[in-house]
Scaffold this active site. Structure first.
Site, PDB file in Angstrom:
ATOM      1  N   GLU A 156      25.120 111.100 -40.312  1.00 26.61           N
ATOM      2  CA  GLU A 156      26.063 111.364 -39.024  1.00 26.61           C
ATOM      3  C   GLU A 156      24.379 111.916 -38.480  1.00 26.61           C
ATOM      4  OE1 GLU A 156      27.208 112.044 -36.815  1.00 26.61           O
ATOM      5  OE2 GLU A 156      29.336 111.356 -37.134  1.00 26.61           O
ATOM      6  N   ARG A 167      34.513 123.053 -41.180  1.00 27.78           N
ATOM      7  CA  ARG A 167      33.329 123.140 -41.698  1.00 27.78           C
ATOM      8  C   ARG A 167      32.497 122.269 -39.664  1.00 27.78           C
ATOM      9  NH1 ARG A 167      30.984 117.842 -41.189  1.00 27.78           N
ATOM     10  NH2 ARG A 167      32.644 116.618 -42.121  1.00 27.78           N
ATOM     11  N   ASN A 223      34.315 114.888 -32.506  1.00 28.33           N
ATOM     12  CA  ASN A 223      33.166 114.302 -32.619  1.00 28.33           C
ATOM     13  C   ASN A 223      32.734 114.380 -31.205  1.00 28.33           C
ATOM     14  OD1 ASN A 223      31.729 112.700 -35.135  1.00 28.33           O
ATOM     15  ND2 ASN A 223      34.187 112.243 -35.276  1.00 28.33           N
ATOM     16  N   ASP A 265      34.256 107.808 -33.244  1.00 28.01           N
ATOM     17  CA  ASP A 265      33.198 108.840 -33.877  1.00 28.01           C
ATOM     18  C   ASP A 265      32.257 109.505 -32.990  1.00 28.01           C
ATOM     19  OD1 ASP A 265      31.823 110.030 -35.759  1.00 28.01           O
ATOM     20  OD2 ASP A 265      33.121 108.954 -37.340  1.00 28.01           O
TER      21      ASP A 265
END
Length: 306
Positions: A28, A114, A162, A212
């Site tokens: 990522e 997170r 995202n 994403d």
């Protein structure tokens, strides 16, 4: 006039290639550093930051004590602003021994959350989203961290966040509610850094994966990675019409950004987490870093103003 007539389909030069068979658990956080002419990216679950110099092939890595998920260069100082599992921090790879310099932890009470994706807007404010570590509870939120140290929440109720990315005029922000499969658009106020009027902008067809990470190119088109969809697709910024796509030999495609000296190389990350033995055998490049040349450039990454 059809929507695609003003936003032509992209053309690809050469073929897709895997430039680092990293086997990342969760690749990522792509960032092209114009200052260094290098690519940064992360493996969130392995708590690792990579840096690739495409001109020489040299790769560096830094390991952290907690998950690192997104980053941007600083405008007025060396190094990066990053999101770690619990919040925002500065990190200078050239002085890695000093470790991260913590700035703000906005969710001390949410121990199962997170940070995930994020990037800066044109005014140098860093936008980052949090998520449930198990991708189930709608406990995630969208935050803005300013150069003066102020942190504010702008939306909430997401299991997995995202993005974001912006329209060319900076007046629309796109943000992904990945677990629910929705790509949302907000009215964005560039001066005040606020969002309003969230609406569903696009939802992929059934079986085409989940939205994403994403980026905007210099023509204004949106490029979106398909988790469990084995591709990156390119879209008209108003209608959402698909203008083209890049198929990948891995199913879990996670993020994309433009880089290279002319910003015409599209870099793409992927993940291997959650694949069973048979799927890993079928996808030996899962978790790899990929690249392909595109006929039109992307946009330089905005830097953090502090």
């Amino acid at each position: 006039m059809s929507p695609s007539s003003t936003f032509p389909a992209p053309r690809f030069e050469g073929t897709l290639r895997c430039i680092h068979a990293a086997g990342a658990s969760l690749g990522e956080g792509l960032l092209w550093s114009a200052r260094e002419q290098a690519l940064y990216w992360v493996d969130i679950l392995e708590k690792r930051l990579w840096r690739l110099d495409p001109a020489t092939g040299k790769q560096d890595q830094w390991d952290f004590t907690e998950e690192i998920s997104a980053l941007a260069e600083r405008e007025n100082a060396p190094g990066l602003i990053v999101t770690l599992r619990r919040g925002f921090a500065f990190f200078d790879p050239a002085n890695a021994g000093a470790g991260p310099q913590w700035l703000h932890r906005p969710e001390p009470q949410l121990l199962t959350n997170r940070f995930n994706d994020g990037k800066c807007d044109a005014r140098g404010r860093f936008w980052g989203g949090t998520m449930d570590f198990d991708c189930v509870a709608p406990s995630g939120a969208l935050y803005r961290f300013d150069p003066d140290g102020k942190c504010s929440q702008h939306d909430s109720g997401f299991a997995v966040t995202n993005g974001p990315t912006w329209s060319l005029d900076g007046r629309t922000m796109y943000f992904n509610d990945t677990a629910q499969g929705g790509i949302h658009a907000y009215d964005f106020d560039p001066e005040h850094g606020t969002v309003a009027h969230r609406r569903l902008w696009l939802r992929f067809a059934r079986g085409d994966g989940l939205p994403d990470g994403m980026t905007t190119d210099a023509a204004g088109r949106l490029w979106i990675a398909h988790w469990a969809g084995a591709c990156v697709s390119c879209h008209h910024p108003s209608s959402g019409e698909e203008l083209g796509r890049i198929g990948l030999p891995v199913s879990q495609v996670t993020n994309c950004t433009f880089g290279g000296p002319d910003l015409r190389t599209l870099y793409i990350t992927s993940a291997s987490t959650g694949l069973d033995e048979a799927r890993r055998a079928a996808e030996p490049l899962a978790g790899g870093l990929f690249a392909i040349e595109v006929d039109s450039p992307g946009l330089p990454a905005f830097r953090f103003g502090g």
